[in-house]
Write a protein that holds these residues in place. Sequence first.
Motif, PDB file in Angstrom:
ATOM      1  N   UNK A  56       3.919-130.071 -36.803  1.00 49.17           N
ATOM      2  CA  UNK A  56       3.806-130.352 -35.367  1.00 49.17           C
ATOM      3  C   UNK A  56       4.637-129.358 -34.551  1.00 49.17           C
ATOM      4  N   UNK A  57       5.853-129.052 -35.023  1.00 49.29           N
ATOM      5  CA  UNK A  57       6.708-128.117 -34.281  1.00 49.29           C
ATOM      6  C   UNK A  57       6.299-126.665 -34.480  1.00 49.29           C
ATOM      7  N   UNK A  58       5.412-126.419 -35.447  1.00 43.59           N
ATOM      8  CA  UNK A  58       4.927-125.050 -35.644  1.00 43.59           C
ATOM      9  C   UNK A  58       3.964-124.640 -34.534  1.00 43.59           C
ATOM     10  N   UNK A  59       3.337-125.619 -33.874  1.00 38.55           N
ATOM     11  CA  UNK A  59       2.541-125.325 -32.680  1.00 38.55           C
ATOM     12  C   UNK A  59       3.545-125.009 -31.585  1.00 38.55           C
ATOM     13  N   UNK A  60       3.583-123.766 -31.161  1.00 37.50           N
ATOM     14  CA  UNK A  60       4.652-123.378 -30.244  1.00 37.50           C
ATOM     15  C   UNK A  60       4.233-122.199 -29.381  1.00 37.50           C
ATOM     16  N   UNK A  61       5.044-121.977 -28.356  1.00 40.80           N
ATOM     17  CA  UNK A  61       4.874-120.840 -27.473  1.00 40.80           C
ATOM     18  C   UNK A  61       6.042-119.893 -27.732  1.00 40.80           C
ATOM     19  N   UNK A  62       5.733-118.623 -27.898  1.00 45.70           N
ATOM     20  CA  UNK A  62       6.755-117.627 -28.211  1.00 45.70           C
ATOM     21  C   UNK A  62       6.806-116.593 -27.105  1.00 45.70           C
ATOM     22  N   UNK A 125       8.382-106.913 -51.943  1.00 42.31           N
ATOM     23  CA  UNK A 125       8.845-108.129 -51.270  1.00 42.31           C
ATOM     24  C   UNK A 125       7.614-108.934 -50.882  1.00 42.31           C
ATOM     25  N   UNK A 126       7.835-110.202 -50.612  1.00 42.32           N
ATOM     26  CA  UNK A 126       6.737-111.030 -50.126  1.00 42.32           C
ATOM     27  C   UNK A 126       6.567-110.773 -48.625  1.00 42.32           C
ATOM     28  N   UNK A 127       5.366-110.943 -48.118  1.00 41.49           N
ATOM     29  CA  UNK A 127       5.153-110.785 -46.680  1.00 41.49           C
ATOM     30  C   UNK A 127       6.040-111.771 -45.919  1.00 41.49           C
ATOM     31  N   UNK A 128       6.222-112.962 -46.488  1.00 37.29           N
ATOM     32  CA  UNK A 128       7.045-114.000 -45.861  1.00 37.29           C
ATOM     33  C   UNK A 128       8.493-113.527 -45.656  1.00 37.29           C
ATOM     34  N   UNK A 129       8.926-112.546 -46.447  1.00 37.75           N
ATOM     35  CA  UNK A 129      10.282-112.025 -46.300  1.00 37.75           C
ATOM     36  C   UNK A 129      10.491-111.327 -44.956  1.00 37.75           C
ATOM     37  N   UNK A 130       9.411-110.907 -44.304  1.00 35.47           N
ATOM     38  CA  UNK A 130       9.542-110.334 -42.959  1.00 35.47           C
ATOM     39  C   UNK A 130      10.006-111.418 -41.984  1.00 35.47           C
ATOM     40  N   UNK A 131       9.538-112.635 -42.181  1.00 39.21           N
ATOM     41  CA  UNK A 131       9.975-113.784 -41.382  1.00 39.21           C
ATOM     42  C   UNK A 131      11.465-114.046 -41.616  1.00 39.21           C
ATOM     43  N   UNK A 132      11.885-113.966 -42.879  1.00 38.91           N
ATOM     44  CA  UNK A 132      13.300-114.147 -43.190  1.00 38.91           C
ATOM     45  C   UNK A 132      14.141-113.039 -42.565  1.00 38.91           C
ATOM     46  N   UNK A 133      13.593-111.831 -42.530  1.00 39.17           N
ATOM     47  CA  UNK A 133      14.296-110.712 -41.892  1.00 39.17           C
ATOM     48  C   UNK A 133      14.522-111.010 -40.416  1.00 39.17           C
ATOM     49  N   UNK A 134      13.506-111.521 -39.753  1.00 39.10           N
ATOM     50  CA  UNK A 134      13.621-111.880 -38.339  1.00 39.10           C
ATOM     51  C   UNK A 134      14.759-112.877 -38.136  1.00 39.10           C
ATOM     52  N   UNK A 135      14.742-113.956 -38.905  1.00 41.50           N
ATOM     53  CA  UNK A 135      15.774-114.991 -38.772  1.00 41.50           C
ATOM     54  C   UNK A 135      17.157-114.425 -39.085  1.00 41.50           C
ATOM     55  N   UNK A 136      17.250-113.634 -40.125  1.00 42.34           N
ATOM     56  CA  UNK A 136      18.542-113.062 -40.528  1.00 42.34           C
ATOM     57  C   UNK A 136      19.118-112.159 -39.447  1.00 42.34           C
ATOM     58  N   UNK A 137      18.269-111.309 -38.871  1.00 43.05           N
ATOM     59  CA  UNK A 137      18.736-110.405 -37.819  1.00 43.05           C
ATOM     60  C   UNK A 137      19.196-111.177 -36.588  1.00 43.05           C
ATOM     61  N   UNK A 148      16.673-119.965 -32.847  1.00 41.03           N
ATOM     62  CA  UNK A 148      15.985-119.410 -34.013  1.00 41.03           C
ATOM     63  C   UNK A 148      15.024-120.452 -34.573  1.00 41.03           C
ATOM     64  N   UNK A 149      15.449-121.700 -34.641  1.00 39.68           N
ATOM     65  CA  UNK A 149      14.587-122.787 -35.118  1.00 39.68           C
ATOM     66  C   UNK A 149      13.322-122.883 -34.276  1.00 39.68           C
ATOM     67  N   UNK A 150      13.470-122.833 -32.964  1.00 39.76           N
ATOM     68  CA  UNK A 150      12.315-122.926 -32.062  1.00 39.76           C
ATOM     69  C   UNK A 150      11.372-121.738 -32.254  1.00 39.76           C
ATOM     70  N   UNK A 151      11.940-120.542 -32.389  1.00 39.09           N
ATOM     71  CA  UNK A 151      11.107-119.353 -32.590  1.00 39.09           C
ATOM     72  C   UNK A 151      10.299-119.474 -33.881  1.00 39.09           C
ATOM     73  N   UNK A 152      10.957-119.875 -34.948  1.00 38.95           N
ATOM     74  CA  UNK A 152      10.300-119.958 -36.252  1.00 38.95           C
ATOM     75  C   UNK A 152       9.382-121.161 -36.386  1.00 38.95           C
ATOM     76  N   UNK A 153       9.566-122.158 -35.524  1.00 40.09           N
ATOM     77  CA  UNK A 153       8.727-123.356 -35.607  1.00 40.09           C
ATOM     78  C   UNK A 153       9.135-124.280 -36.735  1.00 40.09           C
ATOM     79  N   UNK A 160      16.493-124.777 -40.640  1.00 34.59           N
ATOM     80  CA  UNK A 160      17.014-123.456 -40.284  1.00 34.59           C
ATOM     81  C   UNK A 160      18.425-123.265 -40.818  1.00 34.59           C
ATOM     82  N   UNK A 161      19.287-124.247 -40.590  1.00 29.52           N
ATOM     83  CA  UNK A 161      20.674-124.121 -41.030  1.00 29.52           C
ATOM     84  C   UNK A 161      20.796-124.139 -42.547  1.00 29.52           C
ATOM     85  N   UNK A 162      20.029-124.997 -43.214  1.00 31.53           N
ATOM     86  CA  UNK A 162      20.083-125.028 -44.679  1.00 31.53           C
ATOM     87  C   UNK A 162      19.623-123.703 -45.277  1.00 31.53           C
ATOM     88  N   UNK A 163      18.665-123.064 -44.642  1.00 32.05           N
ATOM     89  CA  UNK A 163      18.116-121.812 -45.162  1.00 32.05           C
ATOM     90  C   UNK A 163      18.984-120.608 -44.820  1.00 32.05           C
TER      91      UNK A 163
END
Length: 182
Positions: A56-62, A125-137, A148-153, A160-163
């Motif tokens: 549900x939270x993945x439906x978002x505006x960025x 690397x996995x394509x999904x690792x680009x998403x992790x790069x975004x969050x890490x940066x 960051x949580x809102x951006x990633x959905x 977000x914090x656990x990851x």
Amino acid sequence: MNHRQHALFVLAIYCGIRRGELLGLKWSDIDFDNNRLGIRQILAFKSKIKDGAKTKTSNRSIKMSPFVASELKKHKEQQEEEKMKADEYFDKNLVFCQENGLPVSWGNFHKFWVRILEKTKVRAIRFHDLRHTCASLLLSAEVHPKKVQELLGHASIKVTLDTYSHLIPNMQEEVASKMDSY
């Protein structure tokens, strides 16, 4: 990198958008006037566009940066040129699609990703690792984890914090110094 899907990589790294969300993104979901894009559907298995995102939270505006919006505009122009040159084009309004306008299959996307890594000599690397790069940066730049949580959905800030909490700089030092101030 000069590749027909260059904007796909830009969105993955700058906005942390999942692969299925990118491949389900439609031009009607992009508001260039306000530099926003909406995640409203995904590409599911068997190249089917499915309404709604992962959660549900993945439906978002960025909110897009001017650079991201500029890259998408270039991509749109390139896609319009491809449409005019194609013998047959199936306009599904997709931002990222095959050269004939049809959705990309999951299998073909994986092959495409592996070829890109080999061609650019980037380690596997996995394509999904680009998403992790975004969050890490973003977290390393001290962007608030809630943003960051809102951006990633993510469904909750806990995800977000656990990851990513190990990436928040100086967290342990801050805790220690706060306790000394009492």
